[in-house]
Design a protein around this motif. Sequence first.
Motif, PDB file in Angstrom:
ATOM      1  N   LEU A 194      37.710  52.174  28.306  1.00  0.00           N
ATOM      2  CA  LEU A 194      37.226  50.793  28.282  1.00  0.00           C
ATOM      3  C   LEU A 194      37.568  50.034  29.556  1.00  0.00           C
ATOM      4  O   LEU A 194      36.796  49.191  30.008  1.00  0.00           O
ATOM      5  CB  LEU A 194      37.800  50.059  27.068  1.00  0.00           C
ATOM      6  N   ASN A 195      38.720  50.327  30.139  1.00  0.00           N
ATOM      7  CA  ASN A 195      39.169  49.577  31.314  1.00  0.00           C
ATOM      8  C   ASN A 195      39.179  50.391  32.600  1.00  0.00           C
ATOM      9  O   ASN A 195      39.368  49.834  33.682  1.00  0.00           O
ATOM     10  CB  ASN A 195      40.575  49.024  31.065  1.00  0.00           C
TER      11      ASN A 195
ATOM     12  N   ASN B  60      33.758  49.994  36.061  1.00  0.00           N
ATOM     13  CA  ASN B  60      34.950  50.606  35.473  1.00  0.00           C
ATOM     14  C   ASN B  60      35.214  50.065  34.074  1.00  0.00           C
ATOM     15  O   ASN B  60      35.704  50.787  33.198  1.00  0.00           O
ATOM     16  CB  ASN B  60      36.165  50.357  36.360  1.00  0.00           C
ATOM     17  N   GLN B  61      34.908  48.790  33.860  1.00  0.00           N
ATOM     18  CA  GLN B  61      35.168  48.173  32.555  1.00  0.00           C
ATOM     19  C   GLN B  61      33.910  48.208  31.694  1.00  0.00           C
ATOM     20  O   GLN B  61      32.835  47.786  32.127  1.00  0.00           O
ATOM     21  CB  GLN B  61      35.635  46.730  32.730  1.00  0.00           C
TER      22      GLN B  61
ATOM     23  N   GLU C 116      31.418  43.373  27.136  1.00  0.00           N
ATOM     24  CA  GLU C 116      30.191  42.600  26.929  1.00  0.00           C
ATOM     25  C   GLU C 116      29.489  42.253  28.235  1.00  0.00           C
ATOM     26  O   GLU C 116      28.246  42.214  28.289  1.00  0.00           O
ATOM     27  CB  GLU C 116      30.492  41.322  26.148  1.00  0.00           C
ATOM     28  N   ASP C 117      30.264  42.015  29.290  1.00  0.00           N
ATOM     29  CA  ASP C 117      29.650  41.713  30.587  1.00  0.00           C
ATOM     30  C   ASP C 117      28.858  42.919  31.101  1.00  0.00           C
ATOM     31  O   ASP C 117      27.770  42.772  31.664  1.00  0.00           O
ATOM     32  CB  ASP C 117      30.729  41.329  31.608  1.00  0.00           C
ATOM     33  N   TRP C 118      29.429  44.115  30.912  1.00  0.00           N
ATOM     34  CA  TRP C 118      28.727  45.334  31.314  1.00  0.00           C
ATOM     35  C   TRP C 118      27.465  45.537  30.479  1.00  0.00           C
ATOM     36  O   TRP C 118      26.420  45.924  30.995  1.00  0.00           O
ATOM     37  CB  TRP C 118      29.663  46.537  31.157  1.00  0.00           C
ATOM     38  N   ALA C 119      27.559  45.259  29.188  1.00  0.00           N
ATOM     39  CA  ALA C 119      26.428  45.466  28.279  1.00  0.00           C
ATOM     40  C   ALA C 119      25.283  44.494  28.550  1.00  0.00           C
ATOM     41  O   ALA C 119      24.118  44.803  28.279  1.00  0.00           O
ATOM     42  CB  ALA C 119      26.885  45.324  26.830  1.00  0.00           C
ATOM     43  N   GLN C 120      25.612  43.327  29.098  1.00  0.00           N
ATOM     44  CA  GLN C 120      24.591  42.317  29.354  1.00  0.00           C
ATOM     45  C   GLN C 120      23.527  42.854  30.303  1.00  0.00           C
ATOM     46  O   GLN C 120      23.820  43.327  31.402  1.00  0.00           O
ATOM     47  CB  GLN C 120      25.240  41.065  29.974  1.00  0.00           C
TER      48      GLN C 120
ATOM     49  N   ARG D 235      35.985  50.814  21.378  1.00  0.00           N
ATOM     50  CA  ARG D 235      37.104  49.953  20.967  1.00  0.00           C
ATOM     51  C   ARG D 235      37.691  50.434  19.647  1.00  0.00           C
ATOM     52  O   ARG D 235      38.918  50.460  19.461  1.00  0.00           O
ATOM     53  CB  ARG D 235      36.628  48.504  20.829  1.00  0.00           C
ATOM     54  N   LEU D 236      36.814  50.813  18.729  1.00  0.00           N
ATOM     55  CA  LEU D 236      37.269  51.326  17.439  1.00  0.00           C
ATOM     56  C   LEU D 236      38.055  52.624  17.629  1.00  0.00           C
ATOM     57  O   LEU D 236      39.116  52.823  17.001  1.00  0.00           O
ATOM     58  CB  LEU D 236      36.055  51.569  16.542  1.00  0.00           C
ATOM     59  N   ILE D 237      37.585  53.473  18.508  1.00  0.00           N
ATOM     60  CA  ILE D 237      38.289  54.726  18.816  1.00  0.00           C
ATOM     61  C   ILE D 237      39.679  54.435  19.369  1.00  0.00           C
ATOM     62  O   ILE D 237      40.685  55.025  18.935  1.00  0.00           O
ATOM     63  CB  ILE D 237      37.481  55.554  19.841  1.00  0.00           C
TER      64      ILE D 237
END
Length: 361
Positions: free
Chosen positions: A74-75, A114-115, A118-122, A138-140
Amino acid sequence: MSSVAERNSFGEYYVNTRLGVAKTKKEQDFPEFPPDGEVHQLLTDLIEVNAKGFRGVVITALTGLHLDENYDPLNNFYGCNPRSIFEGGIWYALQKHEIPCGKSDPLNVAKNANQLNEDWAQGRRPQSAALAVVNFLRLIMKSNKAKRARLIDYFFYRLWVYAFGIADYRLVEVEPSGESRQAIGTKLTDFTLKYPESGNLPQFLVSQLLSGVFASSEVDIIGGEESVFGTNTTSKKPADLWLEVNGVQTNLYEVTVKPVSKKRLDDSLDALQSTNHLNHPVTFICRMEADVNDLDVVDGSYQYRGKHFDFIDYRSFCLSLCVLLSDEEFLVVLNNVASFVQDKNVSMKTKAGWNESFNGN
């Protein structure tokens, strides 16, 4: 064996193993993930979409976690060296199990970010799939070891079920005997216009028709079976398709169902320059009523930066070639296009479009 090669091999083995396990499972083996639950819907949004890259991001992230338990997709998504483990390992496992994928799927949608948030998904399309990537990972990451293992098993199970459904989908057969050649040719051409598969289908149809016309000659058709996702400049091709006689390139063809801009002509000139084909004739096969509005095309020709570009209507071109083929040659074209559509990497929307176009011929 180098450490990079070993790591890629471990990644391939991991995905192979997970998909092997997935094939032994059934929906009732995952009672904690009911059809009306959050996880089921997340994986529907993530997996059951035409865009292959989002699945690739998650597969790569899960493989990275397997290879390094401290990896944080995620990060620091690129912390697992995703290009290497996907292209050098994961891709081969997906091919073996006939999972729809591209050669560089995760890189195509990660876009050096890298991250994953939501900003990436936009702005990603479909955005619901991008958000599903973020929320599932995130759930993982917040789950304990036991739940994480179950989530991963369920992900690969859903991936296998989706791929199996695509492979099991049956296209209607087209029987051209006794039918009007122009009627079937029109259906075929209109189908490729309605479901172009990012331009792959029109390019493939033109190559097949040309191959049929020149089947008994010394002329070879080059480039027709290559993906149009790579630009001609980066793939070192002078054009989408071209004719060769004894290894010598003659006519060059660009096949598109998108507007032809001056930027597209610039790209063509760059490709011609880099491959030493500037003096070869180039013809754009396109939709004349829709694709040349930005150019002052006169009598099918336009001069730009000292180079003449010719233009011809895609539909008229294809239908003209259809009448030049024998019944046997035309059947070969139909069967080859059907095989193209049947491929696992062609969308279900396009497969359904084929059946809609040719149901009952």
